[in-house]
Design an enzyme around this catalytic site. Structure first.
Site, PDB file in Angstrom:
ATOM      1  CB  SER A 195      21.033 -10.387 -38.226  1.00 39.18           C
ATOM      2  OG  SER A 195      19.950 -10.502 -39.121  1.00 39.18           O
ATOM      3  CB  SER A 196      21.460 -11.353 -43.620  1.00 35.13           C
ATOM      4  OG  SER A 196      20.157 -11.827 -43.321  1.00 35.13           O
ATOM      5  CB  CYS A 197      18.194  -7.677 -40.738  1.00 36.12           C
ATOM      6  SG  CYS A 197      18.763  -7.410 -39.051  1.00 36.12           S
ATOM      7  CE1 TYR A 236      18.694  -8.776 -33.172  1.00 35.36           C
ATOM      8  CE2 TYR A 236      18.839  -8.956 -35.564  1.00 35.36           C
ATOM      9  CZ  TYR A 236      19.127  -9.445 -34.302  1.00 35.36           C
ATOM     10  OH  TYR A 236      19.864 -10.603 -34.169  1.00 35.36           O
ATOM     11  CE  LYS A 287      22.573  -8.920 -33.034  1.00 32.39           C
ATOM     12  NZ  LYS A 287      23.438  -9.613 -32.047  1.00 32.39           N
ATOM     13  CG  HIS A 334      12.981 -15.651 -37.648  1.00 35.13           C
ATOM     14  ND1 HIS A 334      13.541 -15.901 -36.406  1.00 35.13           N
ATOM     15  CD2 HIS A 334      13.279 -14.361 -37.939  1.00 35.13           C
ATOM     16  CE1 HIS A 334      14.157 -14.803 -35.970  1.00 35.13           C
ATOM     17  NE2 HIS A 334      14.006 -13.860 -36.873  1.00 35.13           N
TER      18      HIS A 334
END
Length: 324
Positions: free
Chosen positions: A119-121, A148, A152, A191
């Site tokens: 994920s881009s997070c 999270y 990742k 989201h």
């Protein structure tokens, strides 16, 4: 221990066993559809009821029995800001266990080609925009979903470690905000885009005169249709081989206000739109640099308005069975 293999990027064997972990989720189901369309004949998937990926023994038994040659790890515990901020232990523990079990079992079986999806997070909250892959681990994470994100990041590190220690040509991809058929439209767990679709659709159906959204509407976000994501995954599996994760996105963004206007138009909402500026905006901008993906020969093809309209149509056709 598996022996290092010689791998040259190219077309995958359409008749080899291909396991899609998380094949019923938003991303996994899109990848499954794409692989079917592309002629893969030995697709394998298991629901969470059939195979609990947090159960290490069950995962190893599954891999030993099915011996997949290719794997996409799209299974994860996911949710919006509220869910991530409220249950960080679950998001950290569950995702770590899923990843370690699948990656360890795949390594033991010598899976030739594996794509880990993140994920881009994973990137720092205040990373320079657009965010490049080398921004990883250069700053503090967004605290509302740091658990999270850490999980990742651990997955990326494990893929890189497997490449170094075992010579397996595994890769990682980090998508931007995804949307499309199969998304989570629940009020608590969704989201921003599916939440807006549900909110505006319900308002249009009930002739609600005003819809109020959080914040100022000024933050900018990037959105990628999940069918584009699926196409990018197959392209990367067949054309990319490098330890560094690849950003997957469109390279363009819109304000949340612009997004809300597109959604309102798509569902036919003609009432007023207001903004509760006492509520937080979140990160001002979050846009991925997709130069690496472009250099690998792929770019998105589904426009945002087109994609949202198709997602609204899917949502309305599946209201009875939709994830709540």
């Amino acid at each position: 221990m598996s022996e290092p293999i010689s791998f040259t990027p190219g077309n995958l064997d359409r008749d080899s066993t291909f396991y899609v972990a998380g094949h019923r989720g938003l991303v996994g189901s899109a990848i499954w559809r794409k692989l079917e369309t592309e002629g893969f004949t030995q697709l394998v998937g298991r629901s969470s009821a059939e195979l609990d990926l947090k159960d290490r023994d069950a995962v190893f038994e599954f891999f030993a029995r099915n011996e997949p040659r290719y794997v996409v790890l799209a299974a994860a515990k996911v949710g919006g800001i509220l869910a991530n901020n409220t249950h960080p232990v679950d998001f950290l523990s569950d995702n770590l266990r899923i990843q370690v079990n699948v990656l360890d079992a795949a390594r033991e079986q010598g899976v030739e080609r594996l794509l880990f999806l993140g994920s881009s997070c994973i990137y720092p909250k205040f990373a320079e925009q657009p965010i490049r892959e080398n921004s990883l681990l250069t700053g503090h994470l967004e605290p509302t979903n740091d658990a999270y994100a850490i999980a990742k990041i651990a997955g990326i590190m494990q893929v890189q470690a497997v490449r170094r220690q075992y010579g397996l040509p595994w890769i990682s991809a980090m998508p931007t905000n995804l949307y499309g058929p199969g998304d989570n439209f629940s009020p608590e767990g969704s989201h921003v885009l599916p939440a807006l679709i549900r909110r505006y659709d319900e308002a249009a159906r009930s002739s609600t005169p005003v819809v109020t959204n959080w914040g100022t509407g000024s933050p900018r976000r990037e959105f990628l249709h999940v069918d584009d994501m699926a196409a990018a995954c197959l392209h990367l599996l067949e054309n990319y081989d490098d330890p560094e994760q690849v950003n997957v996105g469109t390279g363009t963004d819109v304000t949340i206000k612009e997004l809300a206007d597109i959604v309102a138009k798509s569902v036919g909402f003609s009432g007023a739109i207001e903004w509760d500026t006492s509520k937080p905006d979140g990160t001002p901008r979050k846009l991925l640099d997709v130069s690496k993906l472009s250099n690998a020969g792929w770019s998105a093809s589904i426009g945002l308005e087109e994609g949202i309209k198709a997602t609204v149509d899917w949502y309305r056709s599946n209201l009875a069975a939709i994830r709540n």
